[in-house]
Design a protein around this motif. Sequence first.
Motif, short mmCIF file in Angstrom:
data_model
loop_
_atom_site.label_atom_id
_atom_site.label_comp_id
_atom_site.label_asym_id
_atom_site.label_seq_id
_atom_site.Cartn_x
_atom_site.Cartn_y
_atom_site.Cartn_z
N GLU A 1 25.94 47.27 -17.86
CA GLU A 1 25.53 48.44 -17.09
C GLU A 1 24.58 49.35 -17.88
O GLU A 1 23.77 50.06 -17.30
CB GLU A 1 26.75 49.23 -16.62
CG GLU A 1 27.50 48.52 -15.51
CD GLU A 1 28.77 49.21 -15.09
OE1 GLU A 1 29.28 50.09 -15.85
OE2 GLU A 1 29.28 48.87 -14.01
N ARG A 2 24.68 49.32 -19.22
CA ARG A 2 23.83 50.18 -20.06
C ARG A 2 22.73 49.38 -20.78
O ARG A 2 22.30 49.76 -21.87
CB ARG A 2 24.70 50.94 -21.05
CG ARG A 2 25.62 51.93 -20.35
CD ARG A 2 26.26 52.93 -21.30
NE ARG A 2 26.87 52.36 -22.48
CZ ARG A 2 28.15 52.01 -22.61
NH1 ARG A 2 28.97 52.18 -21.61
NH2 ARG A 2 28.60 51.50 -23.73
N GLN A 3 22.28 48.30 -20.16
CA GLN A 3 21.26 47.45 -20.78
C GLN A 3 20.04 48.22 -21.26
O GLN A 3 19.61 48.08 -22.39
CB GLN A 3 20.79 46.38 -19.79
CG GLN A 3 21.51 45.08 -19.91
CD GLN A 3 21.21 44.41 -21.23
OE1 GLN A 3 20.14 43.87 -21.45
NE2 GLN A 3 22.16 44.43 -22.12
N ALA B 1 29.03 43.20 -12.63
CA ALA B 1 27.91 43.93 -13.25
C ALA B 1 26.67 43.07 -13.13
O ALA B 1 26.72 41.85 -13.27
CB ALA B 1 28.19 44.25 -14.71
N ASN C 1 22.47 43.69 -14.30
CA ASN C 1 21.46 44.58 -14.85
C ASN C 1 20.61 43.76 -15.81
O ASN C 1 20.87 42.58 -16.02
CB ASN C 1 22.12 45.76 -15.56
CG ASN C 1 21.21 46.97 -15.69
OD1 ASN C 1 20.05 46.93 -15.31
ND2 ASN C 1 21.75 48.04 -16.24
N ILE D 1 31.19 44.55 -19.08
CA ILE D 1 30.62 45.27 -17.93
C ILE D 1 29.89 46.52 -18.41
O ILE D 1 28.76 46.80 -17.99
CB ILE D 1 31.71 45.63 -16.91
CG1 ILE D 1 32.21 44.36 -16.21
CG2 ILE D 1 31.20 46.64 -15.89
CD1 ILE D 1 33.46 44.58 -15.35
N TYR E 1 17.57 41.52 -8.01
CA TYR E 1 18.98 41.87 -8.14
C TYR E 1 19.70 41.77 -6.80
O TYR E 1 20.85 41.34 -6.73
CB TYR E 1 19.14 43.27 -8.72
CG TYR E 1 18.77 43.40 -10.18
CD1 TYR E 1 18.31 42.32 -10.92
CD2 TYR E 1 18.88 44.60 -10.83
CE1 TYR E 1 17.98 42.44 -12.25
CE2 TYR E 1 18.56 44.74 -12.18
CZ TYR E 1 18.11 43.64 -12.88
OH TYR E 1 17.78 43.77 -14.21
#
Length: 143
Positions: free
Chosen positions: A119-121, A49, A51, A115, A33
């Motif tokens: 972010e909540r993958q 974003a 992730n 986004i 990352y």
Amino acid sequence: MRRQSKIDVHYHLVWATKHRQCWLDGSCERLAYSVIRREAEEVGCVVLALNGMPDHVHLVVRTRSCVSPAILAKQVKGVSSTCINDAQLLGDTLFRWQDGYACFSLSRSHVARVIAYVERQKEHHADQTIWAEWEETDVEVGN
């Protein structure tokens, strides 16, 4: 006063590890990352974003008109795989990304929603609330 073109281009890219191997965790994920973010910025993108899961990555960027999805994907995938292999984070195993990737262009009105999804993958995968079309990284083509 000098005027210039206004460019507002957003992409959502998704790509996976070779054979969907679960290599992206711990230090391997952190390095990947970090390199992906740095390389995306190097080619002129603003990372909105970044992730994923142990077997794939989601990247949302705002970019300049001269940065194509192909240039961006080649840069972030190539440099990150080289860095992971140079760091020998997988021992003798050679880290590789799959050949393809998915890229979705985003309208300004959808950027915040994408986004939030990226972010909540890990949450989406844990509770099975993924958006299947945004998890696909390639398509089969006929002969």
